[in-house]
Design an enzyme around this catalytic site. Structure first.
Site, PDB file in Angstrom:
ATOM      1  N   SER A 289       8.315  10.150  -2.361  1.00  0.00           N
ATOM      2  CA  SER A 289       7.848  11.393  -1.744  1.00  0.00           C
ATOM      3  C   SER A 289       6.921  11.116  -0.563  1.00  0.00           C
ATOM      4  O   SER A 289       6.808  11.936   0.351  1.00  0.00           O
ATOM      5  CB  SER A 289       7.135  12.281  -2.777  1.00  0.00           C
ATOM      6  OG  SER A 289       6.086  11.576  -3.418  1.00  0.00           O
TER       7      SER A 289
ATOM      8  N   HIS B 160       0.565   4.158  -2.785  1.00  0.00           N
ATOM      9  CA  HIS B 160       0.298   5.557  -2.437  1.00  0.00           C
ATOM     10  C   HIS B 160       1.431   6.469  -2.899  1.00  0.00           C
ATOM     11  O   HIS B 160       1.188   7.635  -3.236  1.00  0.00           O
ATOM     12  CB  HIS B 160       0.092   5.693  -0.929  1.00  0.00           C
ATOM     13  CG  HIS B 160      -1.273   5.276  -0.473  1.00  0.00           C
ATOM     14  ND1 HIS B 160      -2.060   6.047   0.359  1.00  0.00           N
ATOM     15  CD2 HIS B 160      -2.010   4.162  -0.743  1.00  0.00           C
ATOM     16  CE1 HIS B 160      -3.220   5.430   0.585  1.00  0.00           C
ATOM     17  NE2 HIS B 160      -3.197   4.274  -0.062  1.00  0.00           N
TER      18      HIS B 160
ATOM     19  N   ASN C 100      -3.498   9.281   4.088  1.00  0.00           N
ATOM     20  CA  ASN C 100      -2.239   8.576   4.369  1.00  0.00           C
ATOM     21  C   ASN C 100      -1.942   8.401   5.854  1.00  0.00           C
ATOM     22  O   ASN C 100      -0.903   7.842   6.212  1.00  0.00           O
ATOM     23  CB  ASN C 100      -1.069   9.309   3.706  1.00  0.00           C
ATOM     24  CG  ASN C 100      -1.022   9.110   2.205  1.00  0.00           C
ATOM     25  OD1 ASN C 100      -1.653   8.196   1.683  1.00  0.00           O
ATOM     26  ND2 ASN C 100      -0.292   9.966   1.517  1.00  0.00           N
TER      27      ASN C 100
ATOM     28  N   ARG D 142       0.835  -1.210   0.000  1.00  0.00           N
ATOM     29  CA  ARG D 142       0.000   0.000   0.000  1.00  0.00           C
ATOM     30  C   ARG D 142       0.864   1.252   0.000  1.00  0.00           C
ATOM     31  O   ARG D 142       0.561   2.237  -0.687  1.00  0.00           O
ATOM     32  CB  ARG D 142      -0.911  -0.015   1.227  1.00  0.00           C
ATOM     33  CG  ARG D 142      -1.875   1.160   1.312  1.00  0.00           C
ATOM     34  CD  ARG D 142      -2.796   1.036   2.511  1.00  0.00           C
ATOM     35  NE  ARG D 142      -3.692   2.162   2.606  1.00  0.00           N
ATOM     36  CZ  ARG D 142      -3.893   2.878   3.702  1.00  0.00           C
ATOM     37  NH1 ARG D 142      -3.256   2.562   4.832  1.00  0.00           N
ATOM     38  NH2 ARG D 142      -4.729   3.899   3.707  1.00  0.00           N
TER      39      ARG D 142
ATOM     40  N   HIS E 162      -6.326  -6.065  -2.559  1.00  0.00           N
ATOM     41  CA  HIS E 162      -7.180  -6.067  -1.372  1.00  0.00           C
ATOM     42  C   HIS E 162      -7.408  -7.481  -0.839  1.00  0.00           C
ATOM     43  O   HIS E 162      -8.108  -7.655   0.156  1.00  0.00           O
ATOM     44  CB  HIS E 162      -8.524  -5.401  -1.684  1.00  0.00           C
ATOM     45  CG  HIS E 162      -8.419  -3.916  -1.846  1.00  0.00           C
ATOM     46  ND1 HIS E 162      -9.459  -3.137  -2.322  1.00  0.00           N
ATOM     47  CD2 HIS E 162      -7.386  -3.056  -1.596  1.00  0.00           C
ATOM     48  CE1 HIS E 162      -9.079  -1.872  -2.356  1.00  0.00           C
ATOM     49  NE2 HIS E 162      -7.828  -1.801  -1.929  1.00  0.00           N
TER      50      HIS E 162
ATOM     51  N   ASP F 220     -10.248  -9.032   3.169  1.00  0.00           N
ATOM     52  CA  ASP F 220     -10.677 -10.304   2.590  1.00  0.00           C
ATOM     53  C   ASP F 220     -10.841 -11.277   3.753  1.00  0.00           C
ATOM     54  O   ASP F 220      -9.900 -11.985   4.127  1.00  0.00           O
ATOM     55  CB  ASP F 220      -9.622 -10.798   1.602  1.00  0.00           C
ATOM     56  CG  ASP F 220     -10.030 -12.059   0.860  1.00  0.00           C
ATOM     57  OD1 ASP F 220     -11.145 -12.552   1.099  1.00  0.00           O
ATOM     58  OD2 ASP F 220      -9.218 -12.545   0.056  1.00  0.00           O
TER      59      ASP F 220
END
Length: 326
Positions: A75, A65, A93, A61, A191, A244
């Site tokens: 960044s 992002h 975030n 993740r 996911h 899940d």
């Protein structure tokens, strides 16, 4: 004059060619400059992820992002300063994890080869190795990324796909970074691992249209179960939910089964059922786990090359949380 003009044009073409060459990532970029870099990252991941498998989802993740906001330039790892709120402190975030894990790996690589391996490459390689360490797919990670020096919280809201986005918005955001509809559905398959917070789906459960109702696209039995056993209040900001259920640390196709049953946790999951094209892609993934792995690998390799900085762009940070001149 004619020969001088020709010579100038030739020089310009050569410079352009060199710049183009520098702008390409390549497998084994550090083979000469830091030959042990990728092995150091791999060894650290293999030592720690089996004892903390939930970190694989967090690191994947983190990579996602990062790439969607100003490209894969690390960044998202930068701290805010007195004059700038960085990406990591934007609302979407605030639940990101894994920063310390990346910083530790960076310190090991720095000890081996100071100032050579970028935080962006460390993050990309760590995300891949972590997913593979829990039995997920392996994909190529060409390296040579450089680190960005700009990180703005406001950019997150402009570029990052959100859990409440519909299909049209998601398609637009993915197209903006060079990813297509297939990539959208395939990368949503991430996911299959990880967790979320009740606050992310509170509106969907308790006040979908502002009238105290539940999203009708969510399976009613699943919604009832969530409200009675997990997210018991619209104000629950702390309870965690499996993305899940039953296999949050197993990388497989069961996420797509959940979506087909109308049990995708986010609206962005449910919206994958709203078009024939996306339903067809889901159906294809359900035919073969290995097929899904292969598709996921291709999409991750594409995602990892979004707006990368190479050549002389950006810098190689000494510490991932701060730019070198601060």
């Amino acid at each position: 004059m004619g020969s001088q003009s020709y010579f100038k044009v030739l020089i310009i073409c050569l410079v352009a060619l060199i710049g183009s060459t520098q702008a390409q990532l390549q497998l084994g970029f550090y083979t000469q400059k830091c030959p042990k870099a990728e092995q150091i990252i791999y060894n650290f991941v293999r030592e720690h992820i089996p004892h903390a498998p939930s970190l694989a989802a967090a690191l994947l993740r983190l990579h996602f992002h990062d790439c969607f906001v100003t490209g894969c330039d690390a960044s998202v790892l930068l701290h805010s300063t007195g004059t700038n709120q960085a990406e990591k402190d934007s609302l979407p975030n605030l639940t990101l994890r894994g920063f310390g894990f990346i910083e530790k790996i960076k310190s090991l690589v720095e000890a081996e080869c100071p100032g050579v391996v970028s935080c962006a490459d460390v993050l990309a390689l760590t995300a891949r190795d972590s997913v593979h360490a829990i039995g997920g797919p392996y994909w190529n990670v060409p390296t040579g990324r450089r680190d960005g020096v700009i990180s703005r919280a406001a950019d997150v809201f402009l570029s990052l796909p959100a859990p409440f986005h519909n299909l049209t918005t998601l398609i637009t955001l993915f197209n903006d970074v060079g990813l297509d509809l297939n990539d959208l559905v395939i990368l949503s398959g991430a996911h299959t691992i990880g967790i979320s917070h009740c606050s992310t789906i509170a509106t969907r459960l308790y006040n979908f249209t502002g009238k105290g109702d539940t999203d009708p696209t969510l399976d009613s039995e699943y919604a009832t179960n969530l409200k009675t056993s997990k997210c018991k209040s619209i104000n629950d900001n702390t309870t965690l939910i499996e993305m899940d259920p039953g296999s949050r640390n197993t990388f497989d196709v069961s996420y797509y089964n959940q979506v087909v049953k109308r049990r995708g946790l986010f609206q962005s999951d449910a919206t994958l059922l709203t078009s024939f094209a996306t339903r067809s892609i889901i159906a294809k993934q359900l035919q073969s786990t290995q097929g899904f792995f292969a598709e996921f690998a291709k999409s991750m390799e594409k995602m990892g090359q979004i707006k990368v900085k190479t050549g002389t762009q950006g810098e190689i940070r000494k510490h991932c949380a701060v730019v070198n001149f601060s």
